[in-house]
Design a protein around this motif. Sequence first.
Motif, short mmCIF file in Angstrom:
data_model
loop_
_atom_site.label_atom_id
_atom_site.label_comp_id
_atom_site.label_asym_id
_atom_site.label_seq_id
_atom_site.Cartn_x
_atom_site.Cartn_y
_atom_site.Cartn_z
N SER A 65 0.81 -1.24 -0.02
CA SER A 65 -0.03 0.11 -0.07
C SER A 65 1.02 1.20 -0.06
O SER A 65 2.16 1.13 0.26
CB SER A 65 -1.02 0.05 1.04
N HIS A 67 0.79 6.07 -0.67
CA HIS A 67 0.15 7.03 -0.85
C HIS A 67 0.36 7.86 -2.42
O HIS A 67 1.87 7.88 -2.60
CB HIS A 67 0.47 8.26 0.03
N LEU A 86 -4.72 7.18 -0.25
CA LEU A 86 -4.19 6.13 0.05
C LEU A 86 -4.47 4.93 -0.86
O LEU A 86 -5.96 4.95 -1.36
CB LEU A 86 -4.63 5.71 1.40
N THR A 88 -4.23 0.66 -2.32
CA THR A 88 -3.62 -0.64 -2.25
C THR A 88 -3.53 -1.00 -3.70
O THR A 88 -4.21 -0.23 -4.71
CB THR A 88 -4.41 -1.67 -1.76
N PRO A 143 -2.59 2.04 6.77
CA PRO A 143 -1.73 1.41 5.49
C PRO A 143 -1.24 0.01 5.72
O PRO A 143 -1.24 -0.59 4.63
CB PRO A 143 -0.67 2.50 5.38
#
Length: 350
Positions: A65, A67, A86, A88, A143
Motif C-alpha cells: 500500500s 500514497h 491511500l 492498495t 496502511p
Amino acid sequence: MPETMQAAVLHAPGDIRVEQVPVPEPGPGEALVRVAACGVCGSDVPRMLHAGAYHFPIICGHEFSGHVVRLGDRLAATGRVREGDLVTVPPLIPCHKCGPCSQGHFSLCKDYGYFGSRRDGAYAQYVTVPDENLMVLPADLDPRAAAMLDPAAIALHALWRTKMRGGHRVAVVGAGPIGLFAVQWARIAGASEVLVIELNEQKAAMAAEAGATHTATSAEAAAETAGDGYDVVIESAGVPATVDQAVTLVARHGEAVFIGIPHQPVVLPKSTFSSFLRREVTLHGAWNSFSAPFPGEEWRVAARSLASGDLAWKFMITHELGLDALPETMAALGERSVFSSKVLFLPNEE
C-alpha cells in the motif's frame, strides 16, 4: 521529490542488495506511489533466494500500500485518483486481450504483468503503478491493513471457488496469513465449525484468535475431530503431506480447494485417491484473487471488511522492519530460523 530512493534490489537468486536507485518516473497513465508498507508473501522467499524472477536486476514485493505523490498527465485528467490518496495495489496486470481476460477471468490471464516478479515491485520507497491497479481506499484505513488486502482477497477467492454455505464444517490446513483470513471468511459465511491444522503451536494459537473453533497440531489430532469429514477443506500450506491430508479430510460430496504452491512433486497414495473417488469429492484449484470488474469483488469485499473491522489483521503481524533488514530477514525466513506470520517492510519509516 528526491532523485534517488532506497530499494532492495535482487541481482540474482540470493544476491539481494539494499542500494540507492533512481526514483521511477510515472508514465502518462500511471501514478508514482510512496510505499507505506509491503508484506512478505510466501512466494517471495524462494523467488529471492533460489528460484529467481523473470529478469534481473529487479525489485521484488507485491503485497503493498502507499500514497499517491505524482500523477501522469492522462491519469490526472481523469480525476479518478488524486495526490495524497491511500491506495492498495492488486499486483496482477492483465493483458485484456486473451480469452480468459475477455471473460473476466483475470486470474487466468495468459500474458499478464506482475509486480515484484515481472516488473519492479515495492521493496522500495517508491513505485510506479498503472491506473487500473490503483485501488483507492478510505484515508483513515491503516496502511498496514491496506497492504494485507492481497492475502485477504486470495483467501476469499478460494472460498468462493466452493459451494460453502451456513452450517457447513470447514477445515483449513496451514495458518499463515491466507489461512488465518480463510478462517475468518468461513466464520463470516456461517460455518458451524472451523478446524485449523497447523504444526507450529504459535500459529495454531493465532488460528484460535482468528476464530477457529478447533486447532490440531498433528495429523492424528486432526483425524480425531474429523468424524465423517468436512464439507469444505482449504489447503494453504502447499506441502505434499498436507495436500494428501486435505483430500482425506473431505466429507462425502465435499470439496477441497488448494491455494498453497508446492515446491516438490505431489503424489497421492492409492488409498487417498481411492477415498476421494469413492466419496465423490470435488477438488478445486485457486490461483490469485481476481475477477470482473477488475480487480474483482474479492478485493472490494475484503477492503470493506478490513475497514469495518469485520476482518482482524493486527494479530498476524510479527515483524515491522526497514528495508535495511530485508536481506538478512529473507535469509532467516528461508532457513526457518525465525518465527513469523506476516512480515511487513516499511520503506519510508524514519
